[in-house]
Scaffold this motif. Structure first.
Motif, PDB file in Angstrom:
ATOM      1  N   MET A   6      44.351  61.921 -73.697  1.00  0.00           N
ATOM      2  CA  MET A   6      45.641  61.233 -73.557  1.00  0.00           C
ATOM      3  C   MET A   6      46.789  62.234 -73.471  1.00  0.00           C
ATOM      4  SD  MET A   6      45.514  57.751 -75.842  1.00  0.00           S
ATOM      5  CE  MET A   6      44.806  58.468 -77.316  1.00  0.00           C
ATOM      6  N   ILE A   7      46.723  63.307 -74.262  1.00  0.00           N
ATOM      7  CA  ILE A   7      47.764  64.338 -74.218  1.00  0.00           C
ATOM      8  C   ILE A   7      47.781  65.008 -72.847  1.00  0.00           C
ATOM      9  CG2 ILE A   7      48.465  66.585 -75.151  1.00  0.00           C
ATOM     10  CD1 ILE A   7      47.436  65.636 -77.875  1.00  0.00           C
ATOM     11  N   LYS A   8      46.591  65.282 -72.304  1.00  0.00           N
ATOM     12  CA  LYS A   8      46.492  65.899 -70.980  1.00  0.00           C
ATOM     13  C   LYS A   8      47.062  64.975 -69.906  1.00  0.00           C
ATOM     14  CE  LYS A   8      43.206  68.163 -67.878  1.00  0.00           C
ATOM     15  NZ  LYS A   8      41.783  68.555 -67.672  1.00  0.00           N
ATOM     16  N   GLN A   9      46.729  63.689 -69.996  1.00  0.00           N
ATOM     17  CA  GLN A   9      47.252  62.727 -69.034  1.00  0.00           C
ATOM     18  C   GLN A   9      48.764  62.603 -69.164  1.00  0.00           C
ATOM     19  OE1 GLN A   9      45.507  58.831 -69.290  1.00  0.00           O
ATOM     20  NE2 GLN A   9      46.642  58.031 -67.545  1.00  0.00           N
ATOM     21  N   LEU A  13      51.465  63.109 -66.146  1.00  0.00           N
ATOM     22  CA  LEU A  13      52.353  62.021 -65.719  1.00  0.00           C
ATOM     23  C   LEU A  13      53.830  62.366 -65.914  1.00  0.00           C
ATOM     24  CD1 LEU A  13      50.423  58.871 -67.035  1.00  0.00           C
ATOM     25  CD2 LEU A  13      50.617  59.682 -64.678  1.00  0.00           C
ATOM     26  N   ARG A  14      54.122  63.186 -66.924  1.00  0.00           N
ATOM     27  CA  ARG A  14      55.528  63.552 -67.173  1.00  0.00           C
ATOM     28  C   ARG A  14      56.154  64.274 -65.981  1.00  0.00           C
ATOM     29  NH1 ARG A  14      54.282  65.499 -72.279  1.00  0.00           N
ATOM     30  NH2 ARG A  14      55.050  67.591 -71.846  1.00  0.00           N
ATOM     31  N   ASN A  15      55.328  64.971 -65.213  1.00  0.00           N
ATOM     32  CA  ASN A  15      55.844  65.692 -64.049  1.00  0.00           C
ATOM     33  C   ASN A  15      56.349  64.751 -62.961  1.00  0.00           C
ATOM     34  OD1 ASN A  15      55.293  68.269 -65.109  1.00  0.00           O
ATOM     35  ND2 ASN A  15      53.160  68.169 -64.431  1.00  0.00           N
ATOM     36  N   GLN A  16      55.998  63.453 -63.060  1.00  0.00           N
ATOM     37  CA  GLN A  16      56.457  62.479 -62.075  1.00  0.00           C
ATOM     38  C   GLN A  16      57.833  61.907 -62.411  1.00  0.00           C
ATOM     39  OE1 GLN A  16      53.460  59.466 -61.378  1.00  0.00           O
ATOM     40  NE2 GLN A  16      51.773  60.937 -61.625  1.00  0.00           N
ATOM     41  N   LEU A  17      58.323  62.214 -63.606  1.00  0.00           N
ATOM     42  CA  LEU A  17      59.642  61.712 -64.015  1.00  0.00           C
ATOM     43  C   LEU A  17      60.746  62.529 -63.370  1.00  0.00           C
ATOM     44  CD1 LEU A  17      59.012  61.226 -67.854  1.00  0.00           C
ATOM     45  CD2 LEU A  17      59.175  59.412 -66.129  1.00  0.00           C
ATOM     46  N   ASN A  18      61.849  61.870 -63.063  1.00  0.00           N
ATOM     47  CA  ASN A  18      63.013  62.627 -62.593  1.00  0.00           C
ATOM     48  C   ASN A  18      63.650  63.342 -63.788  1.00  0.00           C
ATOM     49  OD1 ASN A  18      64.922  60.859 -63.930  1.00  0.00           O
ATOM     50  ND2 ASN A  18      64.673  59.400 -62.252  1.00  0.00           N
ATOM     51  N   PRO A  19      64.504  64.338 -63.566  1.00  0.00           N
ATOM     52  CA  PRO A  19      65.054  65.146 -64.681  1.00  0.00           C
ATOM     53  C   PRO A  19      65.688  64.323 -65.794  1.00  0.00           C
ATOM     54  CG  PRO A  19      65.560  66.179 -62.586  1.00  0.00           C
ATOM     55  CD  PRO A  19      64.944  64.855 -62.261  1.00  0.00           C
ATOM     56  N   GLU A  20      66.451  63.312 -65.438  1.00  0.00           N
ATOM     57  CA  GLU A  20      67.141  62.510 -66.461  1.00  0.00           C
ATOM     58  C   GLU A  20      66.140  61.742 -67.321  1.00  0.00           C
ATOM     59  OE1 GLU A  20      70.326  58.784 -66.819  1.00  0.00           O
ATOM     60  OE2 GLU A  20      69.825  59.636 -64.859  1.00  0.00           O
ATOM     61  N   ASN A  21      65.189  61.086 -66.682  1.00  0.00           N
ATOM     62  CA  ASN A  21      64.185  60.315 -67.422  1.00  0.00           C
ATOM     63  C   ASN A  21      63.261  61.226 -68.231  1.00  0.00           C
ATOM     64  OD1 ASN A  21      65.147  57.890 -66.473  1.00  0.00           O
ATOM     65  ND2 ASN A  21      63.641  57.709 -64.821  1.00  0.00           N
ATOM     66  N   LYS A  22      62.960  62.394 -67.684  1.00  0.00           N
ATOM     67  CA  LYS A  22      62.090  63.338 -68.384  1.00  0.00           C
ATOM     68  C   LYS A  22      62.752  63.819 -69.672  1.00  0.00           C
ATOM     69  CE  LYS A  22      59.137  67.352 -67.563  1.00  0.00           C
ATOM     70  NZ  LYS A  22      58.723  68.412 -66.612  1.00  0.00           N
ATOM     71  N   LYS A  23      64.037  64.128 -69.603  1.00  0.00           N
ATOM     72  CA  LYS A  23      64.775  64.570 -70.798  1.00  0.00           C
ATOM     73  C   LYS A  23      64.791  63.461 -71.843  1.00  0.00           C
ATOM     74  CE  LYS A  23      69.254  66.450 -72.277  1.00  0.00           C
ATOM     75  NZ  LYS A  23      69.520  65.449 -73.326  1.00  0.00           N
TER      76      LYS A  23
END
Length: 268
Positions: A6-9, A13-23
């Motif tokens: 789950m941590i690997k997934q 998946l986090r790399n698909q977030l835009n900068p604002e959503n990722k932060k």
């Protein structure tokens, strides 16, 4: 799906977030993960569900702030309130492993001294201070995104505890020893440390840790074994040899985790 999968997934998946959503999401992720008293499996499942919700909202043109609210700390606190606590056995195992690690790395320098003299003030207090420093560092990580003032206060406390670990031996030496002192042979002390190293390695094995994580402990175990069988006599080591070993060990403790982190990030 197990926790590591789950941590690997999650990392992928986090790399698909835009900068604002990722932060926004990573503020929630860090705040929740540092609460080691919560069930790890349930925590990762919940974090993955939140990430999936944010990705779905992002596809529909909705930001994480619009979807979950502008206050990620409040969201995080609500999530933590719902998460089940970890079992007493798991929490004790985690705390015990951290304590043994601290104990090992604080005591290894004593093994290289000409005479091994142990007392609560000189030996025990630095270990307690190191444990306090780690607690405050975790607090820094937890509150950094939400409260800079609180985070800086914990950072100051961590620095004071870390500095005090260096001052305690100096104070002890200036006062010719504080409290009752126990003198041990190098072989006896090496055996104690070797047992600690063995416990740590078993813990790593049960947790299926990576190769990079166990290298420092393996190196320490080899040193302890050579002292135990008399192949190395710390009383005859030069100051230069001790300085070189301490520097190499320090580099291993910082460089290997950094390499591991870089490798995981690259794979994700």
């Amino acid at each position: 799906m197990n926790t590591k999968d789950m941590i690997k997934q999650n990392n992928q998946l986090r790399n698909q977030l835009n900068p604002e959503n990722k932060k926004y999401y990573e503020e929630i992720l860090v705040y929740i993960r540092v609460n080691v008293n919560k069930d790890e499996q349930q925590t990762e499942e919940t974090l993955l569900e939140i990430l999936q919700d944010i990705l779905d909202a992002q596809k529909n043109g909705t930001s994480a702030k619009e979807f979950f609210g502008k206050n990620p700390k409040e969201i995080s606190d609500n999530i933590l309130a719902e998460l089940p606590s970890s079992s007493g056995t798991s929490l004790i195992k985690f705390v015990l492993l951290i304590f043994i690690l601290l104990l090992q790395f604080n005591l290894i320098t004593i093994l290289l001294e000409p005479v091994i003299a142990i007392s609560f003030f000189k030996t025990g207090l630095p270990i307690l201070l190191s444990a306090s420093a780690i607690f405050f560092i975790l607090a820094v990580v937890k509150y950094y995104s939400f409260s800079k003032k609180t985070s800086y206060s914990f950072a100051l406390l961590a620095f004071i505890c870390w500095l005090a670990t260096f001052l305690v031996p100096i104070i002890d030496a200036r006062l010719n020893g504080i409290g009752q002192t126990i003198i041990l042979s190098h072989q006896t002390f090496a055996l104690i440390l070797l047992i600690l190293s063995g416990i740590i390695l078993v813990g790593y094995y049960l947790e299926k840790s990576s190769f990079f994580e166990i290298i420092p402990t393996v190196i320490l175990a080899i040193l302890e074994f050579t002292v135990l069988i008399g192949l190395v006599n710390p009383a005859t080591l030069s100051l230069g040899s001790k300085a070189i070993f301490s520097t190499l060990l320090l580099l291993l403790l910082f460089v290997l985790p950094a390499i591991q982190f870089y490798t995981q990030e690259k794979q994700s």
